[in-house]
Design a protein around this motif. Structure first.
Motif, PDB file in Angstrom:
ATOM      1  N   VAL A  96     -16.798 -51.607   0.089  1.00  0.00           N
ATOM      2  CA  VAL A  96     -17.798 -51.814  -0.961  1.00  0.00           C
ATOM      3  C   VAL A  96     -17.282 -51.257  -2.282  1.00  0.00           C
ATOM      4  O   VAL A  96     -17.534 -51.812  -3.349  1.00  0.00           O
ATOM      5  CB  VAL A  96     -19.175 -51.213  -0.561  1.00  0.00           C
ATOM      6  CG1 VAL A  96     -19.163 -49.701  -0.470  1.00  0.00           C
ATOM      7  CG2 VAL A  96     -20.265 -51.653  -1.539  1.00  0.00           C
ATOM      8  N   ARG A 111     -27.251 -48.181  -2.740  1.00  0.00           N
ATOM      9  CA  ARG A 111     -27.514 -48.718  -1.400  1.00  0.00           C
ATOM     10  C   ARG A 111     -27.321 -47.651  -0.319  1.00  0.00           C
ATOM     11  O   ARG A 111     -28.184 -47.447   0.538  1.00  0.00           O
ATOM     12  CB  ARG A 111     -26.572 -49.911  -1.133  1.00  0.00           C
ATOM     13  CG  ARG A 111     -26.904 -51.126  -1.991  1.00  0.00           C
ATOM     14  CD  ARG A 111     -25.808 -52.168  -1.874  1.00  0.00           C
ATOM     15  NE  ARG A 111     -24.577 -51.706  -2.475  1.00  0.00           N
ATOM     16  CZ  ARG A 111     -23.940 -52.325  -3.479  1.00  0.00           C
ATOM     17  NH1 ARG A 111     -24.405 -53.447  -3.973  1.00  0.00           N
ATOM     18  NH2 ARG A 111     -22.821 -51.825  -3.969  1.00  0.00           N
ATOM     19  N   ILE A 112     -26.172 -46.943  -0.366  1.00  0.00           N
ATOM     20  CA  ILE A 112     -25.909 -45.957   0.697  1.00  0.00           C
ATOM     21  C   ILE A 112     -26.747 -44.696   0.474  1.00  0.00           C
ATOM     22  O   ILE A 112     -27.322 -44.151   1.422  1.00  0.00           O
ATOM     23  CB  ILE A 112     -24.398 -45.633   0.781  1.00  0.00           C
ATOM     24  CG1 ILE A 112     -23.625 -46.903   1.141  1.00  0.00           C
ATOM     25  CG2 ILE A 112     -24.137 -44.531   1.810  1.00  0.00           C
ATOM     26  CD1 ILE A 112     -22.120 -46.788   1.040  1.00  0.00           C
ATOM     27  N   GLY A 113     -26.837 -44.261  -0.777  1.00  0.00           N
ATOM     28  CA  GLY A 113     -27.641 -43.066  -1.091  1.00  0.00           C
ATOM     29  C   GLY A 113     -29.076 -43.234  -0.630  1.00  0.00           C
ATOM     30  O   GLY A 113     -29.673 -42.328  -0.034  1.00  0.00           O
ATOM     31  N   ASP A 138     -29.024 -40.041 -10.757  1.00  0.00           N
ATOM     32  CA  ASP A 138     -28.336 -41.335 -10.877  1.00  0.00           C
ATOM     33  C   ASP A 138     -28.337 -41.701 -12.352  1.00  0.00           C
ATOM     34  O   ASP A 138     -29.038 -41.082 -13.153  1.00  0.00           O
ATOM     35  CB  ASP A 138     -29.096 -42.404 -10.051  1.00  0.00           C
ATOM     36  CG  ASP A 138     -28.248 -43.635  -9.768  1.00  0.00           C
ATOM     37  OD1 ASP A 138     -27.851 -44.316 -10.737  1.00  0.00           O
ATOM     38  OD2 ASP A 138     -27.980 -43.926  -8.597  1.00  0.00           O
ATOM     39  N   HIS A 153     -22.940 -40.079  -3.323  1.00  0.00           N
ATOM     40  CA  HIS A 153     -22.869 -41.518  -3.010  1.00  0.00           C
ATOM     41  C   HIS A 153     -22.619 -42.374  -4.248  1.00  0.00           C
ATOM     42  O   HIS A 153     -23.103 -43.501  -4.330  1.00  0.00           O
ATOM     43  CB  HIS A 153     -24.154 -41.949  -2.296  1.00  0.00           C
ATOM     44  CG  HIS A 153     -24.372 -41.215  -1.023  1.00  0.00           C
ATOM     45  ND1 HIS A 153     -23.657 -41.490   0.124  1.00  0.00           N
ATOM     46  CD2 HIS A 153     -25.165 -40.158  -0.712  1.00  0.00           C
ATOM     47  CE1 HIS A 153     -24.030 -40.658   1.084  1.00  0.00           C
ATOM     48  NE2 HIS A 153     -24.933 -39.835   0.603  1.00  0.00           N
ATOM     49  N   GLN A 161     -16.235 -42.089 -15.230  1.00  0.00           N
ATOM     50  CA  GLN A 161     -17.324 -41.118 -15.454  1.00  0.00           C
ATOM     51  C   GLN A 161     -17.551 -40.186 -14.275  1.00  0.00           C
ATOM     52  O   GLN A 161     -18.063 -39.098 -14.439  1.00  0.00           O
ATOM     53  CB  GLN A 161     -18.643 -41.862 -15.669  1.00  0.00           C
ATOM     54  CG  GLN A 161     -18.833 -42.447 -17.037  1.00  0.00           C
ATOM     55  CD  GLN A 161     -20.151 -43.215 -17.056  1.00  0.00           C
ATOM     56  OE1 GLN A 161     -20.324 -44.171 -16.303  1.00  0.00           O
ATOM     57  NE2 GLN A 161     -21.065 -42.787 -17.903  1.00  0.00           N
ATOM     58  N   THR A 162     -17.250 -40.664 -13.058  1.00  0.00           N
ATOM     59  CA  THR A 162     -17.574 -39.827 -11.885  1.00  0.00           C
ATOM     60  C   THR A 162     -16.370 -39.022 -11.391  1.00  0.00           C
ATOM     61  O   THR A 162     -16.528 -38.207 -10.490  1.00  0.00           O
ATOM     62  CB  THR A 162     -18.121 -40.675 -10.714  1.00  0.00           C
ATOM     63  OG1 THR A 162     -17.107 -41.613 -10.320  1.00  0.00           O
ATOM     64  CG2 THR A 162     -19.392 -41.403 -11.085  1.00  0.00           C
ATOM     65  N   ASP A 175     -15.270 -36.699   4.014  1.00  0.00           N
ATOM     66  CA  ASP A 175     -14.687 -37.883   4.653  1.00  0.00           C
ATOM     67  C   ASP A 175     -13.568 -38.444   3.777  1.00  0.00           C
ATOM     68  O   ASP A 175     -12.820 -39.309   4.209  1.00  0.00           O
ATOM     69  CB  ASP A 175     -15.781 -38.945   4.853  1.00  0.00           C
ATOM     70  CG  ASP A 175     -15.288 -40.149   5.640  1.00  0.00           C
ATOM     71  OD1 ASP A 175     -14.555 -39.942   6.636  1.00  0.00           O
ATOM     72  OD2 ASP A 175     -15.631 -41.287   5.271  1.00  0.00           O
ATOM     73  N   VAL A 176     -13.512 -37.963   2.515  1.00  0.00           N
ATOM     74  CA  VAL A 176     -12.592 -38.537   1.534  1.00  0.00           C
ATOM     75  C   VAL A 176     -11.922 -37.416   0.737  1.00  0.00           C
ATOM     76  O   VAL A 176     -12.479 -36.326   0.617  1.00  0.00           O
ATOM     77  CB  VAL A 176     -13.367 -39.489   0.586  1.00  0.00           C
ATOM     78  CG1 VAL A 176     -13.769 -40.764   1.289  1.00  0.00           C
ATOM     79  CG2 VAL A 176     -14.607 -38.803   0.003  1.00  0.00           C
ATOM     80  N   GLY A 231     -16.091 -43.439   7.096  1.00  0.00           N
ATOM     81  CA  GLY A 231     -17.489 -43.714   6.741  1.00  0.00           C
ATOM     82  C   GLY A 231     -18.020 -45.025   7.309  1.00  0.00           C
ATOM     83  O   GLY A 231     -19.104 -45.081   7.888  1.00  0.00           O
ATOM     84  N   SER A 232     -17.258 -46.094   7.159  1.00  0.00           N
ATOM     85  CA  SER A 232     -17.746 -47.407   7.610  1.00  0.00           C
ATOM     86  C   SER A 232     -17.210 -47.771   8.993  1.00  0.00           C
ATOM     87  O   SER A 232     -17.348 -48.920   9.431  1.00  0.00           O
ATOM     88  CB  SER A 232     -17.347 -48.486   6.600  1.00  0.00           C
ATOM     89  OG  SER A 232     -15.939 -48.635   6.594  1.00  0.00           O
TER      90      SER A 232
END
Ligand code: NAD
Length: 325
Positions: free
Chosen positions: A76, A156-158, A176, A207, A213-214, A261-262, A286-287
């Motif tokens: 995603v 979506r995941i959050g 957010d 998430h 920016q992140t 996980d990352v 994760g997926s």
């Protein structure tokens, strides 16, 4: 018939869909990612590519794959893709939203429980023969019920993750770029600024996508704002958290623990992480459920079929590309 490259073996449902249409499908035969040279060579004669998040899709990629018209990313997140360059060239980029919401949200909860109840160290304790009988002070952890949950990125995941907290009777805060009214009504979640979320949450789960920016959204300053008893979970992308600062926070007790996980430079990670008992580390899974990976495989194929049958791919990312037609 369109020629498709699949850069890494995936669950076969999507491949079978492409084959059923008579498409010419080449799959990386190795149990490893293609080297850069192999990738650039193999895309030369292809019309479409199913890429993985480790494949860099940039100017050099598009130069090598002159016939590539659509790239279906088997993820995603699409921080591995230069979207602007793709759009400029009229190349369609698709991703795999929604089908992996449950898998990723469930993994975030898995990490949260594992850190809060020291599951991994306790398991290791058993396997190394250290259990000598019930002990009232053995592996005391943290209770989740009734606590405050902070969700960074109510997408979506959050949202899926936050909804799963209902049975635990939690107060849910979120941060957010945008308000999520559905989350505010259904969970109900409270919209707050990042500092408030960091200061008030007992458990924080990230998430957001990786963007300029992140990157390092959670660094030393943010970790210091968190409660000493707080647990940080990251199933988004490694570079969202400053990993060096996180090691410091975990070693010096600024926070209670972390579940990851990352990592910032996968497959590498800060070596000190593996020495710390208050962190649980997973290899970007994760997926990784059969259900999600099947969904991702089918969705990649459906996007490609949409394109070659003249429809707008159902999960097109760079919608601006449509203006290029
Ligand atoms: P999404 O787009 O539905 O949600 C992301 C949310 O983050 C959105 O609500 C968006 O507004 C918000 N956001 C974006 N930039 C922000 C910023 N600067 N500050 C605050 N909020 C911001 O995406 P999703 O489908 O929920 O996926 C989220 C991410 O999870 C993906 O981009 C991917 O990197 C990661 N992911 C990881 C795994 C894994 O295997 N660990 C699996 C699936 C997804």
């Amino acid at each position: 018939m369109p020629k498709i490259l699949v850069t890494r073996r995936v669950i076969e449902d999507g491949i079978n869909l492409l084959l059923s249409k008579g498409y010419d499908v080449e799959i990386n035969p190795h149990n490893r990612p293609l080297t850069r040279e192999e990738l650039l060579e193999k895309i030369k004669d292809k019309d479409a590519v199913i890429t993985q998040l480790v494949d860099r899709v940039d100017k050099e990629f598009f130069e090598a794959g002159k016939n590539v018209k659509i790239v279906a990313n088997y993820a995603v997140g699409y921080d591995n893709i230069d979207l602007e360059e793709a759009t400029k060239r009229g190349i369609y980029i698709t991703n795999t939203p929604n089908v992996l919401n449950n898998a990723t949200a469930e993994l975030a909860w898995t990490l949260l429980f594992s850190v809060a109840r020291k599951v991994i160290v306790a398991d290791r304790f058993m396997r190394t023969g250290q259990y000598k009988g019930w002990d009232p002070l053995l592996f005391l952890g943290k209770e989740i019920t009734g606590k405050t949950l902070g969700v960074i990125g109510m997408g979506r995941i959050g949202f899926t993750f936050a909804k799963m907290s209902k049975g635990f009777n939690m107060r849910v805060l979120y941060y957010d770029l945008y308000r999520n009214e559905t989350a505010e009504k259904e969970i109900p979640a409270e919209f707050v600024d990042l500092d408030t979320l960091l200061k008030e949450s007992d458990f924080i789960s990230i998430h957001v996508p990786l963007t300029s920016q992140t990157r390092h959204l959670i660094s030393e300053k943010e970790l210091k704002l968190m409660k000493k008893s707080a647990i940080l979970i990251n199933t988004s992308r490694g570079p969202v958290v400053d990993e060096k600062a996180l090691v410091k926070a975990l070693k010096e007790g600024w926070i209670y623990g972390a579940g990851l996980d990352v990592y910032e430079r996968e497959p590498e990670f800060e070596p000190e992480l593996s020495q710390l008992e208050n962190v649980v580390m997973l290899p970007h899974i994760g997926s990784a459920t059969e259900e999600a990976r099947r969904g991702m495989s089918i969705l990649c194929a459906e996007n490609i079929i949409d394109f070659f049958e003249g429809r707008i791919p159902r999960t097109l990312v760079n919608k601006e590309v449509l203006n290029k037609r």
